[in-house]
Design an enzyme around this catalytic site. Structure first.
Site, short mmCIF file in Angstrom:
data_model
loop_
_atom_site.label_atom_id
_atom_site.label_comp_id
_atom_site.label_asym_id
_atom_site.label_seq_id
_atom_site.Cartn_x
_atom_site.Cartn_y
_atom_site.Cartn_z
N GLU A 1 0.79 -1.23 0.00
CA GLU A 1 0.00 0.00 0.00
C GLU A 1 0.83 1.30 0.00
OE1 GLU A 1 -3.09 -0.68 2.98
OE2 GLU A 1 -4.05 -2.10 1.64
N GLU B 1 -4.86 -8.76 -1.37
CA GLU B 1 -5.39 -8.54 -0.01
C GLU B 1 -6.84 -8.08 -0.01
OE1 GLU B 1 -2.89 -6.25 2.84
OE2 GLU B 1 -4.81 -5.66 3.76
#
Ligand SMILES: *[C@@H]1O[C@H](CO)[C@@H](O)[C@H](O)[C@H]1NC(C)=O
Ligand SMILES: *[C@@H]1O[C@H](CO)[C@@H](O)[C@H](O)[C@H]1NC(C)=O
Ligand SMILES: *[C@@H]1O[C@H](CO)[C@@H](O)[C@H](O)[C@H]1NC(C)=O
Ligand SMILES: *[C@@H]1O[C@H](CO)[C@@H](O)[C@H](O)[C@H]1NC(C)=O
Ligand SMILES: *[C@@H]1O[C@H](CO)[C@@H](O)[C@H](O)[C@H]1NC(C)=O
Ligand SMILES: *[C@@H]1O[C@H](CO)[C@@H](O)[C@H](O)[C@H]1NC(C)=O
Length: 506
Positions: A247, A351
């Site tokens: 991220e 994810e």
């Protein structure tokens, strides 16, 4: 048991399954309870002849891999106008597989169980009688799903990485479980992602927050990541892939406190081209491929464009990792656009999690089918938009959805109750397993066009040329649907409300 329908020569080999031990938490759904001596499991039966199919069904109403058989009817061709029709002439992406993440939290939880229950938990994910998971995501150092923030070298200014060392989290928790998973399924491929560089390499000198990698440490950090590959390699655990970092975009947002390192895409491109790419390819881990991005959909296009303006970075990148957290609000069409723009780079979903703790009790194990439906619809949407793999977040959490040092608790398909030496398989477990168990790596998505019913479906051809169809009736009424395969004829199926079905045939 060998079961024969109509004629002795047309048979289905039916393996014996162990049924779900249902438990009701009073939340409109049940979990299946497993312990050291008992866990539901379903060996996949085998269709031995053309013209027959096997169907496995799970539903809000309590079905869990309920097995039924049937035959194709030749005389019913051609297809019903609103039926589903298989088109083997149209093929899409090949599949890498399905799996979950060996976070510290998952590993702590699993290791609190007795050896028998640990074995059952890993078997329920990695064996063929279970989910047949073949992918495992491995955080490099701590994430928010750890009991503390840490990296493998928190010694200020250790640019030669003399004090690099794996943590107890690796040695006592993750690595033994990964080895066991590998033993259960030797096809398992692990892939890694770091949440952050050591704080001393970052501009904000912290594990979290709005901080970048300092330029003077671009090479040191690449060495750090390859050192991780070396250390896991010493334990016999090679990484199939490594992402450029978890991220990198979300760090620019308020969520940055969850632990991530921010990258400007232009700089990420430079770092891949000049540091990460060459360092991996010159190391003995030169087979480990690089996955770029590892973040949610909304910034995918501009972020990648900026990374790939650097031609060398583009060349070093094998695939594009995406998260599914923004899927409800951002169209999947970006995935097809990315695939067209960057052919040769595969897409993989690395994810997703769904479900927060209840406000009053803090407990996550709601057993509700709603979350299973979120998983199912998300997996189908991703698979229908060129995604080659779908990897869940924590393999197992405790009943509060942790541990998590940032109190960022979420749900997981398996909840561990260490006091009772039990674990609970929630509907989400069955949701992902309806795909992972039956669609082996190397399967290819094939054309499957359909009418207007509230039924979502996707179809694959496996490397053994079997057809796998997954269908979900999201409606609140029974649906009668047909599947038409021009080679085989037609099948009519009744789908109860809120039910998922995997159909397999030769
Ligand atoms: C149970 O179902 C009812 C009716 O659909 C719904 O109102 C309620 O919120 C559900 N409860 C839980 C905990 O999901
Ligand atoms: C394990 O689960 C089975 C099936 O639910 C049950 O019969 C058995 O008593 C359980 N064992 C323990 C130690 O709780
Ligand atoms: C490595 O760790 C030891 C013990 O904590 C410390 O004394 C030493 O200075 C460290 N070396 C480097 C290069 O950081
Ligand atoms: C790191 O960031 C957290 C908040 O994200 C803050 O509480 C903490 O004080 C920071 N640590 C340092 C050393 O700045
Ligand atoms: C990759 O590394 C192996 C050693 O692990 C080495 O034998 C091989 O030559 C390397 N390949 C390339 C293309 O560098
Ligand atoms: C990078 O380019 C080389 C040479 O053209 C090619 O063999 C290799 O497959 C490329 N790597 C990737 C990941 O595209």
């Amino acid at each position: 048991m060998l079961r024969c329908i109509f004629l002795l020569i047309t048979c289905i080999y039916t393996a014996r399954s162990i049924p779900c031990a249902h438990r009701d938490f009073g939340n409109n759904g049940t979990v299946c309870v497993c312990n050291a001596t008992y866990c539901d499991s379903t060996p996949v039966s085998e269709v031995l002849d053309i013209g027959f199919y096997i169907r496995y069904s799970s539903s809000e109403n309590g079905l869990r891999f309920d097995e039924t058989h049937g035959v194709f009817r030749k005389e019913c061709s051609p297809a019903d106008a609103d039926g589903f029709q298989l088109d083997l002439g149209t093929t899409f992406q090949p599949i890498h597989g399905f799996g979950g993440a060996f976070t510290d939290a998952a590993s702590f939880n699993i290791r609190t169980l007795s050896p028998g229950a640990q074995e059952n938990l890993l078997r329920t994910y990695f064996s063929k009688e279970g989910s047949n998971y073949n992918l495992g995501r491995v955080p490099i150092g701590g994430t928010d799903f750890s009991k503390r923030p840490y990296t493998y070298d928190d010694h200020e200014g250790d640019v030669l990485l003399k004090n690099f060392s794996l943590a107890n989290e690796d040695l006592l928790y993750k690595i033994p479980l990964m080895k066991k998973a590998f033993e259960i399924n030797p096809e398992v491929k692990f892939f890694a992602a770091a949440w952050t560089a050591p704080p001393w390499m970052r501009t904000n000198h912290n594990y979290t927050g709005y901080g970048f990698l300092k330029r003077k440490y671009y090479q040191v950090y690449a060495n750090y990541l390859v050192e991780f590959l070396n250390k896991y390699g010493d334990h016999g655990l090679e990484m199939w892939a490594m992402s450029t970092g978890n991220e990198p975009y979300i760090g620019t947002q308020s969520l940055s406190n969850y632990g991530s390192m921010v990258w400007l895409p232009k700089n990420l491109g430079k770092w891949i081209a000049n540091n990460l790419g060459p360092t991996i390819s010159k190391s003995k881990h030169n087979k480990t491929v690089i996955l770029a991005y590892d973040d949610s959909r909304s910034r995918l296009d501009p972020f990648l464009n900026d990374i790939f303006k650097n031609k060398l970075a583009r060349n070093y990148t094998a695939g594009i990792a995406i998260h599914a957290y923004e899927d409800a609000t951002f169209s999947a069409s970006v995935l097809g656009e990315i695939r067209q723009k960057y052919p040769g780079k595969f897409l993989i979903m690395t994810e997703f999690s769904a479900g927060n703790p209840q406000k009053d009790t803090g407990i996550v194990a709601s057993a509700s089918w709603q979350l299973a439906e979120m998983y199912i619809l998300n997996i189908i949407e991703n698979l229908k938009n060129w995604v080659t793999g779908w990897v869940d977040w924590n393999l197992a959490l405790d009943k509060y959805g942790g541990p998590n040092w940032r109190q960022n608790f979420v749900n997981a398909p398996i909840i561990v109750n260490s006091e009772a030496d039990e674990f609970y398989k929630q509907p989400t477990y069955y949701a992902i397993t309806h795909f992972s168990k039956f669609i082996p790596p190397g399967s290819v998505r094939v054309g499957f066009v359909h009418g207007k019913k509230p039924v979502e479906a996707v179809a694959f051809k496996t490397p053994k040329n079997e057809i796998i169809v997954v269908m979900y009736n999201k409606g609140i009424a029974d649906q009668s649907v047909t599947i038409y395969d021009p080679r085989r004829g037609q099948v009519r199926l009744q789908l109860p409300p809120k039910s998922i079905h995997t159909i397999l045939y030769k």
